[in-house]
Design a protein around this motif. Structure first.
Motif, PDB file in Angstrom:
ATOM      1  N   GLU A 200      -7.865  -3.517  13.580  1.00 26.06           N
ATOM      2  CA  GLU A 200      -8.546  -2.402  13.309  1.00 26.06           C
ATOM      3  C   GLU A 200      -9.536  -1.806  13.978  1.00 26.06           C
ATOM      4  O   GLU A 200      -9.636  -0.366  14.197  1.00 26.06           O
ATOM      5  CB  GLU A 200      -9.625  -3.114  12.015  1.00 26.06           C
ATOM      6  N   PHE A 354     -15.684  -5.568   1.385  1.00 28.26           N
ATOM      7  CA  PHE A 354     -14.436  -6.322   1.243  1.00 28.26           C
ATOM      8  C   PHE A 354     -14.041  -6.687   0.062  1.00 28.26           C
ATOM      9  O   PHE A 354     -13.026  -6.556  -0.465  1.00 28.26           O
ATOM     10  CB  PHE A 354     -14.527  -7.407   2.366  1.00 28.26           C
ATOM     11  N   LEU A 358     -11.405  -6.153  -2.785  1.00 28.54           N
ATOM     12  CA  LEU A 358     -10.223  -7.101  -3.314  1.00 28.54           C
ATOM     13  C   LEU A 358     -10.093  -7.281  -4.637  1.00 28.54           C
ATOM     14  O   LEU A 358      -9.046  -7.559  -5.303  1.00 28.54           O
ATOM     15  CB  LEU A 358     -10.322  -8.524  -2.590  1.00 28.54           C
ATOM     16  N   GLY A 392      -4.177  -7.173  -0.787  1.00 25.22           N
ATOM     17  CA  GLY A 392      -3.586  -6.796   0.664  1.00 25.22           C
ATOM     18  C   GLY A 392      -3.413  -5.478   0.541  1.00 25.22           C
ATOM     19  O   GLY A 392      -3.690  -4.792   1.692  1.00 25.22           O
ATOM     20  N   PHE A 395      -6.619  -3.168   0.810  1.00 28.10           N
ATOM     21  CA  PHE A 395      -7.041  -3.214   1.908  1.00 28.10           C
ATOM     22  C   PHE A 395      -6.403  -2.578   3.107  1.00 28.10           C
ATOM     23  O   PHE A 395      -6.865  -1.911   3.912  1.00 28.10           O
ATOM     24  CB  PHE A 395      -7.180  -4.955   2.411  1.00 28.10           C
ATOM     25  N   ALA A 396      -5.233  -2.716   3.115  1.00 25.18           N
ATOM     26  CA  ALA A 396      -4.152  -2.074   4.012  1.00 25.18           C
ATOM     27  C   ALA A 396      -4.317  -0.444   3.996  1.00 25.18           C
ATOM     28  O   ALA A 396      -4.504   0.132   4.909  1.00 25.18           O
ATOM     29  CB  ALA A 396      -2.715  -2.685   3.738  1.00 25.18           C
ATOM     30  N   THR A 404      -3.476  -7.417   9.126  1.00 31.18           N
ATOM     31  CA  THR A 404      -4.891  -8.083   8.883  1.00 31.18           C
ATOM     32  C   THR A 404      -4.945  -8.499   7.357  1.00 31.18           C
ATOM     33  O   THR A 404      -5.430  -9.645   7.209  1.00 31.18           O
ATOM     34  CB  THR A 404      -6.011  -7.344   9.381  1.00 31.18           C
ATOM     35  N   GLY A 405      -4.512  -7.351   6.583  1.00 29.21           N
ATOM     36  CA  GLY A 405      -4.696  -7.509   5.133  1.00 29.21           C
ATOM     37  C   GLY A 405      -3.565  -8.658   4.528  1.00 29.21           C
ATOM     38  O   GLY A 405      -4.039  -9.361   3.749  1.00 29.21           O
ATOM     39  N   CYS A 426       2.111  -4.088   1.478  1.00 33.52           N
ATOM     40  CA  CYS A 426       0.948  -3.735   2.510  1.00 33.52           C
ATOM     41  C   CYS A 426       1.414  -2.343   3.498  1.00 33.52           C
ATOM     42  O   CYS A 426       0.831  -1.599   3.620  1.00 33.52           O
ATOM     43  CB  CYS A 426       0.531  -4.806   3.488  1.00 33.52           C
ATOM     44  N   THR A 430       0.277   1.402   3.514  1.00 38.37           N
ATOM     45  CA  THR A 430      -0.105   2.224   4.963  1.00 38.37           C
ATOM     46  C   THR A 430       0.669   3.167   5.237  1.00 38.37           C
ATOM     47  O   THR A 430       0.094   4.327   5.600  1.00 38.37           O
ATOM     48  CB  THR A 430       0.021   0.955   5.959  1.00 38.37           C
TER      49      THR A 430
END
Length: 467
Positions: A200, A354, A358, A392, A395-396, A404-405, A426, A430
């Motif tokens: 990140e 965060f 989630l 995930g 987050f991604a 990371t996710g 993920c 992305t």
């Protein structure tokens, strides 16, 4: 095509370089940095553990303080709501009055410090982020403690760097190490803490073997200290799912596409809402404090009567994965929590996004899994798998850190066997977010903050920005 001369080696030179004692560092005194990184990790693990305990203590104390007073239920509830408004207002006031850089999650502030755009005033950031974060998060607002933990860790790193000024890159390396340690301690996820910095914060992080070892050592120490106080169990107590069949992977790809689109709009709404709140209060102390009191009172009320719409969402994730509701109910709850998440985070409260993010991924992923189970019963045996994938994926798509996710979710849920479906979801999220022109959330927030600061300075001097 740009050339990379550092990647060219004469035959045999690479092996000799690897056998050299200086291969892992360009600084002969790097052992000092390693020792300081271990210290940063240990202190960060201790402070983040205390931060979590203080949040739980304050929330329970506020809610149950009036239980033994023998008051009517309506009056007791009113006092609980007023207490929520007061503590939230205090958190907003401390942030605006003493350390404005502690508003929000604090991750963009750490990224800016790593990029040399500003310094971290650790003597202000540490106490204000701790106390204000406890006040705002414990009030019932939809905020997480993970982003603040990253900023707390970065401030600890900068504090320890004061004793190593003769090392040119000590502030940078120790700030990154502290940030990684903060995330690792907050989520009990050491690998995710390391990857978060490398993936990140890659535009700001100066990667070499020494700095990588520093953040690794810091996350190790932070996790050890955190587990000493909090235990070694995963953050989320959810079932361990069976590996889904290979034939169902296309369902995870489709879920990733859905979250890629959702992530783009989520980021845009965050930026617009943040700009709207800044335009409203214009850093005026009274308006900021009143905003905090309003949000604290409203979400203290929701915490009493509609708890699924308030709070960070960690408890919601556990409850819904174990006992899902009808998919329509979960979609409705997803929409409501989307609004509350946007409002709380954009208000400038000293809390992170965060955990709420989630929770959103869990709700939408679980609803998707329930629908898929009805349409393809042979492919979907456990809809909860899609809840894990949804965490995930969102987050991604928003942070733009898919690896990371993936690692974060499997460490938090102890579902390491779901790495393959998480990869499909993920990466799909992305790719879609990137293809449609979405921007990483924290980089966009940092840019917005810098532009706002330039505009404010220009307004004070009477010079137009860019003139």
């Amino acid at each position: 095509m740009p050339k990379f001369p550092d990647f060219h080696f004469r035959p045999g030179n690479h092996l000799r370089l690897r056998l050299s004692s200086n291969y892992f560092t360009a600084n002969p005194d790097y052992l000092v940095l390693l020792a300081l990184s271990a210290l940063v990790g240990a202190i960060t693990g201790l402070v983040v553990s205390m931060f979590e305990m203080a949040i739980h203590f304050m929330a329970d104390y506020r809610i149950h303080y009036f239980d033994d007073w023998g008051l009517p239920l309506w009056l007791s509830a009113l006092l609980v709501i007023m207490a929520g408004a007061v503590v939230a207002a205090l958190g907003f006031w401390l942030t605006a009055r003493i350390a404005p850089e502690t508003s929000g999650s604090g991750i963009p502030h750490v990224e800016g410090a790593l990029d040399g755009l500003h310094d971290i005033r650790w003597w202000r950031v540490l106490p204000v982020k701790f106390v204000a974060g406890v006040c705002a998060i414990s009030s019932g607002m939809v905020l997480g403690r993970e982003g603040p933990s990253v900023q707390i860790g970065g401030a600890v790193g900068r504090m320890c760097a004061e004793g190593a000024k003769r090392f040119q890159f000590a502030p940078h390396v120790l700030t990154a190490a502290g940030a990684a340690a903060g995330l690792a301690a907050a989520f009990n996820a050491p690998l995710a803490g390391i990857l978060f910095i490398v993936e990140e914060m890659r535009p700001q992080f100066r990667y070499n073997f020494t700095s990588f070892k520093c953040i690794t050592l810091a996350t190790l120490m932070a996790t050890i200290v955190m587990r000493y106080f909090q235990g070694q169990e995963a953050v989320m107590d959810i079932p361990t799912f069976q590996v889904p069949p290979l034939a169902s992977l296309w369902l995870f790809v489709v879920l990733g596409i859905v979250f890629g689109i959702v992530g783009i709009y989520f980021n845009r709404w965050i930026l617009k809402a943040t700009a709207m709140f800044k335009g409203y209060h214009q850093n005026r102390l009274l308006r900021v404090t009143c905003t905090g009191a309003l949000f604290g009172g409203v979400f203290a009320l929701l915490q009493l009567y509609v708890p699924n719409i308030a709070g960070s969402g960690i408890a919601l994730i556990t409850d819904f994965v174990r006992e899902p509701m009808a998919w329509a109910v979960m979609v409705l709850l997803f929409a409501l929590r989307m609004l509350t998440t946007l409002g709380c985070f954009a208000s400038g409260a000293p809390g992170g996004i965060f955990a709420p993010m989630l929770a959103l991924g869990t709700l939408l992923g679980l609803a998707y899994g329930s629908i898929a189970a009805g349409l393809f019963p042979d492919l979907v045996a456990e809809p909860g798998v899609y809840a894990v994938a949804g965490m995930g994926a969102l987050f991604a798509a928003t942070v733009r850190a898919p690896v990371t996710g993936i690692v974060l979710v499997v460490e938090m849920t102890d579902n390491y066997q779901l790495i393959l479906p998480l990869l499909a979801t993920c990466l799909g999220a992305t790719f879609i977010a990137q293809a449609l022109g979405g921007r990483p959330l924290y980089s966009a927030l940092l840019q917005q903050s810098l532009e706002s600061k330039k505009s404010a300075e220009a307004a004070e001097t009477g010079v137009k920005p860019g003139a």
